[in-house]
Each structure stands twice: as structure tokens, then as C-alpha cells.
Design a protein around this motif. Structure first.
Motif, PDB file in Angstrom:
ATOM      1  N   SER A   1      42.887  38.921  39.231  1.00  0.00           N
ATOM      2  CA  SER A   1      43.489  39.697  38.156  1.00  0.00           C
ATOM      3  C   SER A   1      42.396  40.279  37.267  1.00  0.00           C
ATOM      4  CB  SER A   1      44.398  38.779  37.324  1.00  0.00           C
ATOM      5  OG  SER A   1      44.909  39.452  36.201  1.00  0.00           O
ATOM      6  N   LEU A  33      51.501  38.440  31.430  1.00  0.00           N
ATOM      7  CA  LEU A  33      51.190  37.704  32.654  1.00  0.00           C
ATOM      8  C   LEU A  33      51.267  36.200  32.399  1.00  0.00           C
ATOM      9  CD1 LEU A  33      50.419  38.976  35.388  1.00  0.00           C
ATOM     10  CD2 LEU A  33      48.043  38.429  34.875  1.00  0.00           C
ATOM     11  N   PHE A  64      51.998  46.803  35.156  1.00  0.00           N
ATOM     12  CA  PHE A  64      51.758  45.950  36.319  1.00  0.00           C
ATOM     13  C   PHE A  64      51.192  46.754  37.483  1.00  0.00           C
ATOM     14  CE2 PHE A  64      53.799  42.533  34.205  1.00  0.00           C
ATOM     15  CZ  PHE A  64      53.480  41.379  34.917  1.00  0.00           C
ATOM     16  N   TYR A 101      54.719  40.626  41.959  1.00  0.00           N
ATOM     17  CA  TYR A 101      53.773  39.648  41.429  1.00  0.00           C
ATOM     18  C   TYR A 101      54.363  38.239  41.467  1.00  0.00           C
ATOM     19  CZ  TYR A 101      51.492  36.629  38.115  1.00  0.00           C
ATOM     20  OH  TYR A 101      50.905  35.532  37.532  1.00  0.00           O
ATOM     21  N   GLN A 142      52.346  35.334  43.279  1.00  0.00           N
ATOM     22  CA  GLN A 142      51.476  34.845  42.216  1.00  0.00           C
ATOM     23  C   GLN A 142      50.554  33.710  42.649  1.00  0.00           C
ATOM     24  OE1 GLN A 142      53.381  32.637  38.885  1.00  0.00           O
ATOM     25  NE2 GLN A 142      55.319  33.103  39.896  1.00  0.00           N
ATOM     26  N   ILE A 154      44.129  34.119  38.128  1.00  0.00           N
ATOM     27  CA  ILE A 154      44.102  34.554  36.741  1.00  0.00           C
ATOM     28  C   ILE A 154      42.843  33.990  36.101  1.00  0.00           C
ATOM     29  CG2 ILE A 154      45.335  34.612  34.549  1.00  0.00           C
ATOM     30  CD1 ILE A 154      46.795  35.964  36.873  1.00  0.00           C
TER      31      ILE A 154
END
Length: 275
Positions: free
Chosen positions: A41, A218, A250, A261, A265, A270
Motif C-alpha cells: 500500500s 483503510l 481506492f 480490496y 486485503q 499496510i
């Protein structure tokens, strides 16, 4: 992010005296017999990647995959990156905070023309090739971090006085117009402050404001599924005009819709450590 035991990831904290230069170092050890592909990300940081195995690959949006043989500078990471770690591969990532990359190299990467560079191209010598050899010879990631910090101490410069207000306001989302506030304080034009944002940080205040909004959204979605998300609440809490506005962010930052997402995920890494 949960990972199988054969695919190890983690963070190594930096000593207090380095905490305005680096976020915790990130490492990956892929002990599996096959390559693993993940999505990073956006972080809005410039990163220095060391690869200690077979070539790894990184793929910016709409670009061809690029091999990482030993070390590579990437950033600022404003959009998602797809990366592939080879079987039995190892990588160590240094995350430069705010103006730290400028203080190290004396410049910042501002365009996709310069988005991916070998660090020796920035230094003008071959010191990073030697550093990579030294790091690879060390037995574990913590020793590699320690050795890298010793090397960095030679190059890190004191913060420019002109960058102090910019750094202090760069991630402060309580300030509505940081550029105007700094310009008024310094008696300079807003255009001049905007140029300094690019010089020291590699991005504009407007870009950072948009990213901060997206990052918080997020975080609110972590661990949720489509069936448990109240999208109207996400739009309202995120400060978006409507759901289409949310979807555009996004698509811009991740190349995925919010629903996509949520399904993927576990494959999206992240960034940790950022305030």
C-alpha cells in the motif's frame, strides 16, 4: 498481516537517536519453495530495498516489472506497488521518514523518471555495492540493520532550517491549509512553500492531505468484510463527498475498488510505524 510460518515478515525498531530518520526496518524471509507476490500500500515514503537472494521483482502501476538484484531506491511510494519475493528470498527495507531521504542523499525523487534508481546512481560512487556485500555476509536481519545504521551515520546531514515548518506540518491533518500557514509565518509566497514541499519531501501538501484521508479509511476497513461494512458511515467518517469519491481514491492509490480490496486485503501490506 497474518502469514504462514514459511513466509516471515517483521519489523526491527531503530534506536531513539534514529527515530526522526527511519521508521522501523521491514524484513521478509520467504522460506517457501515458490515465489510470493504481495501488494505494498502507498506510504508516501522513499524506501531503500536490499535483496539478498535471487532477483526479486517490483511492479509500479502501468509499468513493466523491474528486477531488484541487490539494492534499489524507490519512491516516494504514492501508489500501490506489486512485488514478488523469490523462493528462499530475503529482503530488508529501510523506510525514510519525512525529509530524511533528502538529508541522506541531498535530493528527492519527484518523478516516475527517477522513481526507481540504484542508490549508487544517487551517491555517484560504488559504496552501496560494498554495503550490500557486507550486509549479505551477516547472519541475521538485526545485525544487518545495525551495520546499515553505522554506514548511514556518515552521510546524514542536519535538517535545513527551511524544512522545519514543512516537516512539522507535513502530516498534521488538523491544519486546513499548511502551505498558507507556513507562508504567512515565513513571509514567503505559497508557491515558494509548495516548491519546498517537493524539495524536502517529494510530494505536495495537497497530495499528503488526500493520502491521510485514504489511510484512515483503510485503517477503518482492516479485518472487515463487505457484509460488515457500512459504506455510508465510511463515506461520512472519511470526509468523502459520496461513495463515488471514496471509490476514486481506492482506484487511485491501490488500483482496486473498496470491495476488491476487502477480498484481497490479506495480500495487501499496510505500512506500519507511520504516525
Amino acid at each position: 498481516m497474518q502469514t504462514p510460518s514459511a513466509y516471515l515478515t517483521g519489523h526491527i525498531a531503530v534506536p531513539k537517536e534514529w527515530q526522526d530518520i527511519f521508521d522501523p526496518f521491514y524484513y521478509i524471509i520467504n522460506q517457501q519453495q515458490e515465489a510470493v507476490t504481495r501488494i505494498l500500500s502507498p506510504t508516501f515514503q522513499t524506501i531503500l530495498v536490499f535483496n539478498f537472494g535471487a532477483p526479486a521483482y517490483i511492479k509500479p502501476a502501468a509499468e513493466q516489472p523491474l528486477a531488484i538484484d541487490n539494492s534499489l531506491v524507490i519512491g516516494p511510494v504514492k501508489l500501490a506497488l506489486e512485488y514478488t519475493i523469490p523462493a528462499q528470498g530475503q529482503m530488508l527495507v529501510a523506510n525514510f521518514k519525512q525529509d530524511a531521504f533528502y538529508r541522506f542523499f541531498g535530493r528527492h525523487l519527484q518523478t516516475y523518471t527517477d522513481f526507481l534508481l540504484h542508490p549508487d546512481e544517487l551517491q555517484g560512487d560504488h559504496c552501496f555495492a560494498d554495503v550490500w556485500q557486507e550486509l549479505k555476509a551477516l547472519p541475521d536481519m538485526e545485525q544487518r540493520v545495525g551495520s546499515l545504521l553505522e554506514f548511514a551515520a556518515i552521510y546524514i546531514q542536519e535538517r535545513d532550517k527551511d524544512s522545519e515548518d514543512i516537516v512539522n506540518n507535513s502530516e498534521n491533518d488538523s491544519v486546513i491549509n499548511p502551505v498558507k500557514e507556513i507562508a504567512d509565518k515565513r513571509g514567503q509566497s505559497e508557491r515558494n512553500i509548495q516548491l519546498k514541499y517537493k524539495k524536502y519531501l517529494g510530494y505536495s501538501a495537497k497530495e499528503m492531505s488526500r493520502y491521510q484521508r485514504f489511510k484512515k479509511t483503510l485503517a477503518r476497513l482492516q479485518g472487515k468484510s463487505s457484509s460488515t461494512v457500512d459504506w455510508f458511515e465510511m463515506v461520512y467518517e472519511g470526509g468523502y463527498y459520496d461513495q463515488s469519491h471514496l471509490i476514486r481514491d481506492f482506484n487511485h492509490f491501490l488500483g482496486l475498488s473498496p470491495a476488491q480490496y476487502l477480498k484481497l486485503q490479506e495480500t495487501v501490506c499496510i505500512a506500519c510505524g507511520r504516525s
